[in-house]
Write a protein that holds these residues in place. Structure first.
Motif, PDB file in Angstrom:
ATOM      1  N   ILE A  20     -21.417  25.739  22.653  1.00  0.00           N
ATOM      2  CA  ILE A  20     -22.116  27.031  22.670  1.00  0.00           C
ATOM      3  C   ILE A  20     -23.625  26.855  22.509  1.00  0.00           C
ATOM      4  N   VAL A  23     -24.961  26.084  25.844  1.00  0.00           N
ATOM      5  CA  VAL A  23     -24.971  27.297  26.666  1.00  0.00           C
ATOM      6  C   VAL A  23     -26.188  28.152  26.317  1.00  0.00           C
ATOM      7  N   LEU A  44     -20.888  27.451  33.331  1.00  0.00           N
ATOM      8  CA  LEU A  44     -19.945  28.530  33.013  1.00  0.00           C
ATOM      9  C   LEU A  44     -19.005  28.885  34.155  1.00  0.00           C
ATOM     10  N   ILE A  47     -15.355  29.897  33.378  1.00  0.00           N
ATOM     11  CA  ILE A  47     -15.137  30.949  32.391  1.00  0.00           C
ATOM     12  C   ILE A  47     -14.580  32.184  33.094  1.00  0.00           C
ATOM     13  N   LEU A  55     -18.805  33.649  25.656  1.00  0.00           N
ATOM     14  CA  LEU A  55     -18.892  32.890  26.906  1.00  0.00           C
ATOM     15  C   LEU A  55     -18.830  33.814  28.119  1.00  0.00           C
TER      16      LEU A  55
END
Length: 165
Positions: A20, A23, A44, A47, A55
């Motif tokens: 994370i 990200v 991503l 996701i 996310l």
């Protein structure tokens, strides 16, 4: 059947292995440098709306950022709407999570008026100001703080309060 199991495991491992903090850093970089949008989006790619709401919100931001690079207005609009749908879904799924609100605020603050996606700026701003003291992750706290300090949505007084926390 074995193939399906392997595919699901591979996708699950990929989603679980997403850091994370990486990200967040990729989001910040993509927002500041359009050449980094593709890398943020790739991070991503797997996701779906079934994943963690944070996310999902970042995936929405990645798709919305991709819209900036499009030449055709119709495709720009389609991508933007798709990205926003992910962000809104994440907020609906986890209304008390500060991070999706932060992501939506960033998108709304930096979206042209013509797209008419600015209606939650004040709501998200107030939510963030109220919840900021409850953030336990130092990385997230610094990430949001950095944004607030450069944002036009926050007053100098609000920035001072956040700086002292």
């Amino acid at each position: 059947m074995k193939f399906l199991t392997v595919l699901i495991l591979t996708i699950s491992i990929n989603v679980l292995s997403i850091d994370i903090n990486a990200v967040r850093n990729a989001y910040k970089a993509a927002g500041q440098d359009h050449t980094k949008v593709e890398a943020f989006n790739k991070l991503l790619l797997n996701i779906t709306k079934k994943d963690k709401s944070v996310l999902v919100a970042y995936k929405g931001a990645a798709i919305a950022l991709l819209a900036r690079k499009e030449k055709k207005i119709k495709e720009k609009k389609r991508l933007f709407q798709e990205g926003v749908s992910y962000v809104e879904y994440a907020i609906e799924k986890s209304p008390n999570n500060i991070e999706p609100h932060f992501i939506r605020l960033g998108i709304q603050e930096n979206t042209p008026k013509i797209l008419k996606y600015k209606s939650n700026i004040e709501e998200d701003k107030q939510f963030i100001l109220k919840q900021f003291k409850n953030i336990t992750s130092t990385n997230l706290r610094n990430h949001i703080k950095d944004y607030i300090l450069q944002s036009k949505a926050f007053s100098d007084e609000e920035k001072t309060v956040i700086s002292s926390q």
